[in-house]
Design an enzyme around this catalytic site. Structure first.
Site, mmCIF file in Angstrom:
data_model
loop_
_atom_site.group_PDB
_atom_site.id
_atom_site.type_symbol
_atom_site.label_atom_id
_atom_site.label_comp_id
_atom_site.label_asym_id
_atom_site.label_seq_id
_atom_site.Cartn_x
_atom_site.Cartn_y
_atom_site.Cartn_z
ATOM 1 N N CYS A 191 6.065 6.708 4.036
ATOM 2 C CA CYS A 191 4.889 5.876 3.776
ATOM 3 C C CYS A 191 4.034 6.351 2.607
ATOM 4 O O CYS A 191 3.078 5.678 2.229
ATOM 5 C CB CYS A 191 4.040 5.741 5.037
ATOM 6 S SG CYS A 191 4.879 4.801 6.325
ATOM 7 N N HIS A 198 3.772 -4.724 3.954
ATOM 8 C CA HIS A 198 3.817 -5.196 5.332
ATOM 9 C C HIS A 198 3.378 -6.655 5.365
ATOM 10 O O HIS A 198 2.589 -7.102 4.517
ATOM 11 C CB HIS A 198 2.847 -4.411 6.228
ATOM 12 C CG HIS A 198 3.159 -2.964 6.351
ATOM 13 N ND1 HIS A 198 4.188 -2.476 7.123
ATOM 14 C CD2 HIS A 198 2.564 -1.883 5.796
ATOM 15 C CE1 HIS A 198 4.210 -1.159 7.039
ATOM 16 N NE2 HIS A 198 3.232 -0.767 6.234
ATOM 17 N N GLU A 227 1.033 -3.568 11.787
ATOM 18 C CA GLU A 227 1.913 -3.442 10.624
ATOM 19 C C GLU A 227 3.257 -4.088 10.928
ATOM 20 O O GLU A 227 3.890 -4.641 10.049
ATOM 21 C CB GLU A 227 2.120 -1.977 10.257
ATOM 22 C CG GLU A 227 0.931 -1.344 9.609
ATOM 23 C CD GLU A 227 1.237 0.044 9.075
ATOM 24 O OE1 GLU A 227 2.344 0.584 9.334
ATOM 25 O OE2 GLU A 227 0.366 0.600 8.394
ATOM 26 N N HIS A 253 5.024 0.515 -0.490
ATOM 27 C CA HIS A 253 5.754 -0.372 0.407
ATOM 28 C C HIS A 253 4.816 -1.477 0.876
ATOM 29 O O HIS A 253 3.620 -1.440 0.596
ATOM 30 C CB HIS A 253 6.340 0.392 1.603
ATOM 31 C CG HIS A 253 5.308 0.996 2.496
ATOM 32 N ND1 HIS A 253 4.610 2.143 2.173
ATOM 33 C CD2 HIS A 253 4.841 0.604 3.699
ATOM 34 C CE1 HIS A 253 3.767 2.439 3.153
ATOM 35 N NE2 HIS A 253 3.888 1.511 4.102
ATOM 36 N N HIS A 290 -1.633 -10.685 -0.526
ATOM 37 C CA HIS A 290 -0.789 -10.537 -1.717
ATOM 38 C C HIS A 290 -1.427 -9.623 -2.770
ATOM 39 O O HIS A 290 -1.308 -9.853 -3.970
ATOM 40 C CB HIS A 290 -0.419 -11.902 -2.312
ATOM 41 C CG HIS A 290 0.606 -12.606 -1.485
ATOM 42 N ND1 HIS A 290 0.272 -13.285 -0.343
ATOM 43 C CD2 HIS A 290 1.945 -12.698 -1.626
ATOM 44 C CE1 HIS A 290 1.371 -13.789 0.184
ATOM 45 N NE2 HIS A 290 2.410 -13.443 -0.558
ATOM 46 N N HIS A 294 0.856 -1.188 0.000
ATOM 47 C CA HIS A 294 0.000 0.000 0.000
ATOM 48 C C HIS A 294 0.891 1.237 0.000
ATOM 49 O O HIS A 294 2.112 1.148 0.113
ATOM 50 C CB HIS A 294 -0.970 0.005 1.188
ATOM 51 C CG HIS A 294 -0.361 0.364 2.507
ATOM 52 N ND1 HIS A 294 -1.057 0.997 3.497
ATOM 53 C CD2 HIS A 294 0.881 0.167 3.011
ATOM 54 C CE1 HIS A 294 -0.282 1.185 4.554
ATOM 55 N NE2 HIS A 294 0.904 0.684 4.281
#
Length: 124
Positions: free
Chosen positions: A24, A30, A114, A28, A69, A15
């Site tokens: 952010c 998580h 996260e 990137h 995913h 996201h």
């Protein structure tokens, strides 16, 4: 609530945060952990708040099937709603509640991690 149980699942996704000024705002990912708490004043006939198997199935339907995913920014409602952990926690709690809450038991909290040290909590 007298009794509370939780189930935790994991999913991996990417996201970026809209209107954010910092790292952010870039794409990137998580390895998220989501913990959903369900509470009840009284146990069911089997002595449970909720069947863990049933709760896991609902969590997989609402969370894993939609986001694992995937790029969260492309998945409704996060195609319009900023995909923060806070928004995800509220969304997951409310969607799971639609399928779990039955007048005796109810979703009371959802935590979205996260990382092991960064977590958003939504309480209903």
């Amino acid at each position: 609530m007298r009794f509370t149980v939780y189930k935790e699942i994991e999913f991996a996704a990417s996201h970026f945060l809209r209107e954010y000024h910092g790292k952010c705002e870039e794409l990137h990912g998580h390895n998220y952990r989501v913990r959903v708490y369900v509470g009840a004043e009284e146990l069911d006939a089997e002595g449970m708040v909720v069947d863990f198997v049933a709760l896991k199935a609902v969590m997989r339907e609402v969370i894993n099937d939609q986001l694992d995913h995937k790029h969260i920014n492309d998945v409704p409602p996060f195609d319009e709603l900023n995909p923060t952990s806070e928004h995800m926690a509220r969304h997951f709690a409310e969607e799971i509640a639609k399928r779990i809450d039955d007048g005796r038991c109810r979703v009371v909290e959802c935590r979205v991690y996260e990382t092991d040290r960064n977590c958003a909590v939504y309480r209903r």
